[in-house]
Scaffold this motif. Structure first.
Motif, PDB file in Angstrom:
ATOM      1  N   LEU A   1     -14.358   4.909  16.855  1.00 14.21           N
ATOM      2  CA  LEU A   1     -15.242   4.060  16.065  1.00 14.21           C
ATOM      3  C   LEU A   1     -15.680   2.830  16.851  1.00 14.21           C
ATOM      4  O   LEU A   1     -16.837   2.408  16.772  1.00 14.21           O
ATOM      5  CB  LEU A   1     -14.541   3.637  14.775  1.00 14.21           C
ATOM      6  N   GLU A   2     -14.761   2.262  17.623  1.00 15.63           N
ATOM      7  CA  GLU A   2     -15.136   1.135  18.466  1.00 15.63           C
ATOM      8  C   GLU A   2     -16.191   1.567  19.481  1.00 15.63           C
ATOM      9  O   GLU A   2     -17.138   0.822  19.773  1.00 15.63           O
ATOM     10  CB  GLU A   2     -13.906   0.588  19.191  1.00 15.63           C
ATOM     11  N   GLY A   3     -16.047   2.774  20.022  1.00 15.73           N
ATOM     12  CA  GLY A   3     -17.048   3.290  20.952  1.00 15.73           C
ATOM     13  C   GLY A   3     -18.419   3.406  20.306  1.00 15.73           C
ATOM     14  O   GLY A   3     -19.431   3.022  20.897  1.00 15.73           O
ATOM     15  N   TYR A   4     -18.474   3.913  19.075  1.00 12.94           N
ATOM     16  CA  TYR A   4     -19.752   4.023  18.369  1.00 12.94           C
ATOM     17  C   TYR A   4     -20.359   2.648  18.118  1.00 12.94           C
ATOM     18  O   TYR A   4     -21.588   2.514  18.031  1.00 12.94           O
ATOM     19  CB  TYR A   4     -19.558   4.757  17.042  1.00 12.94           C
ATOM     20  N   SER A   5     -19.536   1.612  17.967  1.00 18.30           N
ATOM     21  CA  SER A   5     -20.063   0.267  17.743  1.00 18.30           C
ATOM     22  C   SER A   5     -20.598  -0.356  19.021  1.00 18.30           C
ATOM     23  O   SER A   5     -21.229  -1.410  18.982  1.00 18.30           O
ATOM     24  CB  SER A   5     -18.979  -0.633  17.147  1.00 18.30           C
ATOM     25  N   LYS A   6     -20.362   0.290  20.165  1.00 16.59           N
ATOM     26  CA  LYS A   6     -20.857  -0.193  21.449  1.00 16.59           C
ATOM     27  C   LYS A   6     -21.899   0.747  22.048  1.00 16.59           C
ATOM     28  O   LYS A   6     -22.315   0.562  23.197  1.00 16.59           O
ATOM     29  CB  LYS A   6     -19.692  -0.357  22.435  1.00 16.59           C
ATOM     30  N   GLY A   7     -22.294   1.766  21.297  1.00 15.60           N
ATOM     31  CA  GLY A   7     -23.273   2.724  21.807  1.00 15.60           C
ATOM     32  C   GLY A   7     -22.672   3.849  22.608  1.00 15.60           C
ATOM     33  O   GLY A   7     -23.405   4.667  23.176  1.00 15.60           O
ATOM     34  N   HIS A   8     -21.324   3.932  22.664  1.00 11.84           N
ATOM     35  CA  HIS A   8     -20.663   5.035  23.375  1.00 11.84           C
ATOM     36  C   HIS A   8     -20.352   6.131  22.359  1.00 11.84           C
ATOM     37  O   HIS A   8     -19.201   6.344  21.984  1.00 11.84           O
ATOM     38  CB  HIS A   8     -19.380   4.537  24.063  1.00 11.84           C
ATOM     39  N   ASN A   9     -21.399   6.806  21.926  1.00 13.58           N
ATOM     40  CA  ASN A   9     -21.258   7.782  20.846  1.00 13.58           C
ATOM     41  C   ASN A   9     -20.533   9.032  21.331  1.00 13.58           C
ATOM     42  O   ASN A   9     -20.978   9.715  22.255  1.00 13.58           O
ATOM     43  CB  ASN A   9     -22.621   8.137  20.274  1.00 13.58           C
TER      44      ASN A   9
ATOM     45  N   ASN B   1     -27.171   3.069  19.731  1.00 16.59           N
ATOM     46  CA  ASN B   1     -26.131   2.171  19.220  1.00 16.59           C
ATOM     47  C   ASN B   1     -26.373   1.820  17.750  1.00 16.59           C
ATOM     48  O   ASN B   1     -26.534   0.644  17.384  1.00 16.59           O
ATOM     49  CB  ASN B   1     -26.069   0.899  20.071  1.00 16.59           C
ATOM     50  N   TRP B   2     -26.363   2.824  16.903  1.00 21.12           N
ATOM     51  CA  TRP B   2     -26.536   2.599  15.472  1.00 21.12           C
ATOM     52  C   TRP B   2     -25.355   1.810  14.903  1.00 21.12           C
ATOM     53  O   TRP B   2     -25.538   0.915  14.063  1.00 21.12           O
ATOM     54  CB  TRP B   2     -26.669   3.931  14.741  1.00 21.12           C
ATOM     55  N   GLY B   3     -24.148   2.155  15.327  1.00 24.63           N
ATOM     56  CA  GLY B   3     -22.970   1.485  14.789  1.00 24.63           C
ATOM     57  C   GLY B   3     -23.004  -0.011  15.044  1.00 24.63           C
ATOM     58  O   GLY B   3     -22.769  -0.821  14.142  1.00 24.63           O
ATOM     59  N   GLY B   4     -23.300  -0.408  16.284  1.00 26.84           N
ATOM     60  CA  GLY B   4     -23.358  -1.817  16.606  1.00 26.84           C
ATOM     61  C   GLY B   4     -24.478  -2.529  15.864  1.00 26.84           C
ATOM     62  O   GLY B   4     -24.307  -3.652  15.378  1.00 26.84           O
ATOM     63  N   TYR B   5     -25.636  -1.876  15.764  1.00 28.31           N
ATOM     64  CA  TYR B   5     -26.777  -2.490  15.069  1.00 28.31           C
ATOM     65  C   TYR B   5     -26.444  -2.759  13.604  1.00 28.31           C
ATOM     66  O   TYR B   5     -26.681  -3.854  13.086  1.00 28.31           O
ATOM     67  CB  TYR B   5     -27.989  -1.574  15.169  1.00 28.31           C
ATOM     68  N   ILE B   6     -25.877  -1.770  12.931  1.00 27.22           N
ATOM     69  CA  ILE B   6     -25.577  -1.913  11.505  1.00 27.22           C
ATOM     70  C   ILE B   6     -24.488  -2.959  11.284  1.00 27.22           C
ATOM     71  O   ILE B   6     -24.585  -3.806  10.383  1.00 27.22           O
ATOM     72  CB  ILE B   6     -25.169  -0.554  10.915  1.00 27.22           C
TER      73      ILE B   6
ATOM     74  N   PHE C   1     -25.886   9.954  12.932  1.00 29.59           N
ATOM     75  CA  PHE C   1     -26.055   9.369  14.273  1.00 29.59           C
ATOM     76  C   PHE C   1     -26.055  10.475  15.327  1.00 29.59           C
ATOM     77  O   PHE C   1     -26.903  10.485  16.236  1.00 29.59           O
ATOM     78  CB  PHE C   1     -24.920   8.394  14.595  1.00 29.59           C
ATOM     79  N   ASP C   2     -25.102  11.395  15.207  1.00 33.33           N
ATOM     80  CA  ASP C   2     -24.993  12.483  16.179  1.00 33.33           C
ATOM     81  C   ASP C   2     -26.232  13.374  16.161  1.00 33.33           C
ATOM     82  O   ASP C   2     -26.716  13.814  17.215  1.00 33.33           O
ATOM     83  CB  ASP C   2     -23.742  13.315  15.895  1.00 33.33           C
ATOM     84  N   ALA C   3     -26.739  13.651  14.959  1.00 30.98           N
ATOM     85  CA  ALA C   3     -27.938  14.499  14.846  1.00 30.98           C
ATOM     86  C   ALA C   3     -29.142  13.823  15.488  1.00 30.98           C
ATOM     87  O   ALA C   3     -29.947  14.480  16.163  1.00 30.98           O
ATOM     88  CB  ALA C   3     -28.211  14.816  13.383  1.00 30.98           C
TER      89      ALA C   3
END
Length: 492
Positions: A69-77, A99-104, A261-263
């Motif tokens: 989850l931390e990776g998704y918040s940094k764009g490392h999906n 980087n959807w996670g970080g943006y949101i 996000f993955d799709a």
């Protein structure tokens, strides 16, 4: 399946990883986010095997989810960046991560906490003490970091201590390095906390109870046994750790929408792969080249020059044959692909309760229409604020407890008021115009306070200075000297 076992297929019989399959769905099992409960900390400390298994479970089952989850918040999906996507060798394999996670998380955190949280006490002495604690610990920034962590992974931690000079210190703890233990009752109160940072390749273990801080000998990540090396008391009267929750389930703001996000990553990557593969399309030459006299090396040289000079042949009855050359590539449905990606974008914004400010209609809609677009974000804020208020209440309960023990300035944490402010652009002057058009009157002080470049007090001082300067007659230097000499003469 463990949280970190989905990257590729596993052959259970041979224990080997198979790399010839694709896995496009990321899921976490319930154990990766469960709360740890026990009868009491005294019982747990008396059974070091259970404590060791609890720590091992956190490191092996819960920490991988937090890292992903931390990776998704940094764009490392994770899904787009791991595993095998293109099963055919030699094909383009772009892996575009958004980087959807970080943006949101940045958007929701800014909406809730970019304007500092107001904390109000009963009297000036208590307020001054709280302000001093806030300034010393830079709590405005700390609150933003805690709220950002809860948005990303659903939980965050702060640790309290008193430093050598007797100041209250509050520290942000990495959520990958701490977990709390709750009592096995309906209240689910915190009875302990475990801090497990890794320094180098060694695990450092500290356990906090409501009375003591217990340190264990550093060890490798694979725990074999716990050897206590230090034990000291503290005066908080409770476990000096605060767990911040994002919601009832300790889930992040966008955790359940990772599939979208993955799709979207996959769709954009596939588009890039198509554009790359188009440059490497296969050449097909159709026709009778048997009597053309072209050798394979001739075709290669012509393909390198992007020119083909093809010579036709003749049939057995003397008729001319035709020759045609064309590239074979996958046809790209532009409209269908772009509509699919737009549908994914709309679903992402809708399900994470964040408005799409890039929407062409967003800026041209009426105020009430924009309010409806924000209703999901405001409802999300209401849920988050209720849990953040509980965390703040516990923070000041800890501080009040140690102040009581050390005869510091007393205050009741349940009498404090916490006020959160929404950070949204406001068209104040449009409201002013509507107010005045309907017959309302506003003072100059109110109008000055609404401006961003000055304030009423400052402007009053400047206006008074300007008025004074205009009232004093202008004199040259010679006139001023003459006036001074005349004053001296009159004195004599």
């Amino acid at each position: 399946m463990r949280v970190n076992d989905f990257e590729c297929a596993r052959d259970e019989r041979e224990g080997k990883i198979q790399l010839n399959e694709r896995f496009d769905t990321l899921t976490f099992d319930d154990e990766s986010n469960q709360e740890y409960v026990y009868e009491s900390m005294d019982d747990l400390l008396a059974n070091p095997k259970d404590l060791r298994e609890m720590i091992q479970h956190f490191l092996e089952v819960q920490k991988p989810r937090l890292e992903i989850l931390e990776g998704y918040s940094k764009g490392h999906n994770h899904t787009i960046l791991t595993g095998r996507r293109r099963l055919n060798e030699g094909k383009a394999d772009h892996r575009i991560s958004h980087n959807w996670g970080g943006y949101i998380s940045h958007f929701t955190t800014g909406f809730i906490a970019s304007i500092p949280i107001d904390i109000s006490a009963d009297n000036d002495q208590q307020q001054s003490e709280l302000d001093s604690i806030s300034t010393f610990n830079d709590l405005d920034n700390l609150n933003q970091e805690l709220i950002f962590d809860t948005s990303r992974v659903g939980r965050a931690y702060e640790l309290h201590r008193r430093n050598e000079d007797g100041f209250d210190c509050i520290h942000l703890i990495d959520f990958k390095e701490m977990f709390v233990i709750r009592e096995k009752t309906v209240e689910r109160g915190i009875i302990g906390a475990v801090h497990v940072p890794i320094y180098g390749d060694e695990l450092d273990i500290t356990v906090y109870t409501d009375r003591e801080i217990i340190q264990y000998e550093s060890t490798k990540e694979s725990l074999v046994q716990l050897n206590e090396v230090n034990r000291r008391k503290h005066l908080y009267g409770d476990v000096p750790v605060v767990e911040w929750k994002n919601n009832r389930f300790r889930e992040g703001d966008w955790e359940n929408e990772i599939g979208l996000f993955d799709a979207y990553d996959s769709a954009q990557s596939d588009t890039a792969n198509y554009m790359s593969d188009l440059n490497d399309a296969a050449l097909v030459i159709k026709g009778d080249l048997q009597n053309s006299g072209l050798a394979p090396e001739d075709l290669y040289l012509m393909s390198q020059a992007n020119i083909f000079l093809l010579q036709s042949g003749t049939t057995v009855d003397g008729k001319q044959t035709s020759v045609d050359a064309d590239y074979v590539h996958k046809k790209y449905d532009v409209d269908g692909t772009e509509a699919y990606k737009k549908r994914l974008l709309d679903d992402i914004y809708k399900l994470v309760n964040v408005p799409n400010i890039d929407d062409d209609k967003f800026g041209s809609q009426s105020g009430i229409a924009i309010q409806y677009k924000l209703i999901g974000l405001q409802q999300l804020k209401a849920t988050k604020v209720s849990y953040y208020t509980k965390a703040l209440r516990r923070r000041y309960k800890l501080i009040a407890g140690i102040h009581k023990e050390l005869n510091g300035i007393p205050f009741d944490p349940f009498e404090l008021t916490f006020t959160f402010h929404e950070n949204l652009p406001q068209d104040v002057w449009e409201e002013v115009e509507h107010f005045r058009a309907s017959g309302g009157e506003l003072s100059q002080e109110t109008l000055a306070e609404l401006t961003s470049f000055t304030d009423y007090k400052q402007e009053q001082e400047r206006l008074e200075n300007e008025e004074f300067e205009r009232s004093v007659p202008f004199m040259t230097d010679a006139e001023m000297r003459d006036q001074q000499w005349q004053g001296l003469g009159s004195d004599q």
